[in-house]
Structures are given as C-alpha cells and as structure tokens.
Design a protein around this motif. Structure first.
Motif, PDB file in Angstrom:
ATOM      1  N   ASP A   1      42.472  52.656  49.382  1.00 56.26           N
ATOM      2  CA  ASP A   1      41.055  52.355  49.420  1.00 56.26           C
ATOM      3  C   ASP A   1      40.845  50.845  49.474  1.00 56.26           C
ATOM      4  O   ASP A   1      41.143  50.132  48.520  1.00 56.26           O
ATOM      5  N   TYR A   2      40.341  50.386  50.578  1.00 56.88           N
ATOM      6  CA  TYR A   2      40.139  48.965  50.811  1.00 56.88           C
ATOM      7  C   TYR A   2      39.303  48.317  49.707  1.00 56.88           C
ATOM      8  O   TYR A   2      39.700  47.315  49.119  1.00 56.88           O
ATOM      9  N   ARG A   3      38.139  48.903  49.396  1.00 59.06           N
ATOM     10  CA  ARG A   3      37.248  48.308  48.402  1.00 59.06           C
ATOM     11  C   ARG A   3      37.894  48.257  47.020  1.00 59.06           C
ATOM     12  O   ARG A   3      37.741  47.297  46.282  1.00 59.06           O
ATOM     13  N   ARG A   4      38.612  49.308  46.659  1.00 57.71           N
ATOM     14  CA  ARG A   4      39.274  49.348  45.354  1.00 57.71           C
ATOM     15  C   ARG A   4      40.330  48.253  45.257  1.00 57.71           C
ATOM     16  O   ARG A   4      40.453  47.572  44.242  1.00 57.71           O
ATOM     17  N   ASN A   5      41.098  48.050  46.319  1.00 58.09           N
ATOM     18  CA  ASN A   5      42.129  47.016  46.306  1.00 58.09           C
ATOM     19  C   ASN A   5      41.525  45.614  46.225  1.00 58.09           C
ATOM     20  O   ASN A   5      42.045  44.753  45.521  1.00 58.09           O
ATOM     21  N   VAL A   6      40.429  45.403  46.942  1.00 60.18           N
ATOM     22  CA  VAL A   6      39.768  44.101  46.878  1.00 60.18           C
ATOM     23  C   VAL A   6      39.295  43.835  45.451  1.00 60.18           C
ATOM     24  O   VAL A   6      39.508  42.757  44.900  1.00 60.18           O
ATOM     25  N   LYS A   7      38.686  44.841  44.835  1.00 59.57           N
ATOM     26  CA  LYS A   7      38.185  44.684  43.469  1.00 59.57           C
ATOM     27  C   LYS A   7      39.335  44.482  42.475  1.00 59.57           C
ATOM     28  O   LYS A   7      39.286  43.612  41.609  1.00 59.57           O
ATOM     29  N   MET A   8      40.386  45.281  42.626  1.00 58.45           N
ATOM     30  CA  MET A   8      41.505  45.236  41.684  1.00 58.45           C
ATOM     31  C   MET A   8      42.255  43.908  41.740  1.00 58.45           C
ATOM     32  O   MET A   8      42.596  43.332  40.722  1.00 58.45           O
ATOM     33  N   PHE A   9      42.493  43.407  42.949  1.00 60.11           N
ATOM     34  CA  PHE A   9      43.316  42.214  43.098  1.00 60.11           C
ATOM     35  C   PHE A   9      42.512  40.940  43.315  1.00 60.11           C
ATOM     36  O   PHE A   9      43.066  39.843  43.344  1.00 60.11           O
ATOM     37  N   GLY A  10      41.191  41.080  43.494  1.00 54.55           N
ATOM     38  CA  GLY A  10      40.336  39.919  43.650  1.00 54.55           C
ATOM     39  C   GLY A  10      40.568  39.152  44.936  1.00 54.55           C
ATOM     40  O   GLY A  10      40.178  37.997  45.060  1.00 54.55           O
TER      41      GLY A  10
END
Length: 77
Positions: free
Chosen positions: A10-19
């Motif tokens: 999930d693109y959005r989840r990865n962006v949120k998780m890793f900043g």
C-alpha cells in the motif's frame, strides 16, 4: 495465504510509515508498461492500493489497472 495477501504494498501506508515520498510515477510507469503488453507480474495487493485513488496520478494508475484487467478478461474469454 496467497502471495498477494502476504505482500502489503500500500503506497499511502508506506509513505506514512517511513515518512518518505515514494515516486508514484514509477508505479504509474510499471502499470502503464503492463497495460501496453509487458509481462510484468504485479501482486494484487499492489493493485488494491489504488482501488480508491485520491490524486490524479493514482487515478491514472487505476485506469491502467482497469485497462489491463479488461484486456485479460477478453483474452481469457
């Protein structure tokens, strides 16, 4: 459990998780190439990440996914 379920792409989840801002255009290029006939194998979980697009880039990716799915359904029929 299938491979797609094991991969959480999930693109959005990865962006949120890793900043970090991942390059969404690379996703677009991958899905476009597959829609154009590339033999790229993409996990369903990665496609599912664009089920509810929120940006223009995500909507374009969703279009490529739908185009590919229609072509595959036609080919199988």
């Amino acid at each position: 459990m299938c491979y797609s379920a094991q991969i959480q792409a999930d693109y959005r989840r990865n962006v949120k998780m890793f900043g970090a801002q991942m390059d969404i255009r690379e996703f677009a290029r991958l899905f476009w190439e597959r829609a154009e006939g590339s033999k790229a194998k993409i996990p369903k979980a990665m496609e599912d990440a664009f089920r509810e697009p929120q940006t223009d880039d995500e909507r374009q990716i969703r279009t490529f996914i739908e185009r590919y799915n229609v072509e595959q359904a036609t080919r199988v029929e």
